[in-house]
Design a protein around this motif. Sequence first.
Motif, short mmCIF file in Angstrom:
data_model
loop_
_atom_site.label_atom_id
_atom_site.label_comp_id
_atom_site.label_asym_id
_atom_site.label_seq_id
_atom_site.Cartn_x
_atom_site.Cartn_y
_atom_site.Cartn_z
N UNK A 48 49.89 33.69 18.85
CA UNK A 48 50.21 33.79 17.41
C UNK A 48 50.03 32.45 16.72
N UNK A 49 50.55 31.37 17.33
CA UNK A 49 50.46 30.05 16.70
C UNK A 49 49.01 29.59 16.58
N UNK A 50 48.19 29.94 17.56
CA UNK A 50 46.77 29.58 17.48
C UNK A 50 46.11 30.29 16.30
N UNK A 51 46.38 31.60 16.19
CA UNK A 51 45.77 32.38 15.12
C UNK A 51 46.32 31.97 13.76
N UNK A 52 47.63 31.81 13.67
CA UNK A 52 48.25 31.51 12.37
C UNK A 52 48.03 30.07 11.91
N UNK A 176 36.48 23.86 12.64
CA UNK A 176 36.92 23.94 14.03
C UNK A 176 37.43 25.35 14.35
N UNK A 177 38.21 25.91 13.44
CA UNK A 177 38.78 27.25 13.63
C UNK A 177 37.67 28.30 13.75
N UNK A 184 35.25 32.58 20.91
CA UNK A 184 36.10 33.58 21.53
C UNK A 184 35.49 34.98 21.40
N UNK A 185 35.02 35.32 20.21
CA UNK A 185 34.47 36.66 19.98
C UNK A 185 33.18 36.87 20.76
N UNK A 186 32.31 35.86 20.76
CA UNK A 186 30.99 36.01 21.38
C UNK A 186 31.02 35.91 22.90
N UNK A 193 38.36 41.63 27.21
CA UNK A 193 38.64 42.89 26.52
C UNK A 193 39.98 42.78 25.83
N UNK A 194 40.95 43.60 26.14
CA UNK A 194 42.24 43.53 25.44
C UNK A 194 43.33 42.99 26.37
N UNK A 195 42.90 42.17 27.34
CA UNK A 195 43.86 41.57 28.26
C UNK A 195 43.99 40.09 27.97
#
Length: 198
Positions: A48-52, A176-177, A184-186, A193-195
């Motif tokens: 969460x902290x990485x994303x937010x 950077x983000x 991460x996506x590529x 996957x979702x793990x």
Amino acid sequence: MNNDVWFRPLVWIDYRLAVLFMVIFPLLLLSWAFFQKAEAIQRLLIIYWRVSSLLLITLYLMIGGFGIAFLSSWIARLLIPLELWFWVDLNEEIEYYPNSLLKVIFTSWRWAVSTYCLFGLVAFLPFLSCAFSKDSITTAYCGVWLEAPLMFKEYFHSNVDKPESLGILGILGLITYVVYLGYFILFKLGKKRRSALQ
């Protein structure tokens, strides 16, 4: 101050709710989860902290008066609920975690933040136009969103004369983000996957 904007009090309420739900509560929950050794909750909150962190980047972009801050703010409101519910393995671990006050408060917070972000996605849509017009940031309609970030600057960066220099930090943070998110996506998402534990 843009006192002529009717929705100004709502903007300030939004900033206060963001500080409460997206900074104070998750910080307290992360400390509590470390103390209780609740690993799944710890992992989810670290992600969460990485994303937010995009919210902090947005704050600096707004201090600098960059219109792209409106787009990054909207994207942050989209990514945060996705992150909170995306990881199947963490969701299962948390579901089977023994009933405790931490689990109840964490689950309540997760639902509250997701609801807040989803309402924010809809409510913020009219302000996305502020991201695409160079002069719109100087209007009262868009400028009201800069008041709280500029107050933040006065409290924490009062020695910085030019807000634009802090905006440059926001631009570097955004680059950077985006690079990290793209990587991460590529490259990682296909394997994980979702793990979150792989």
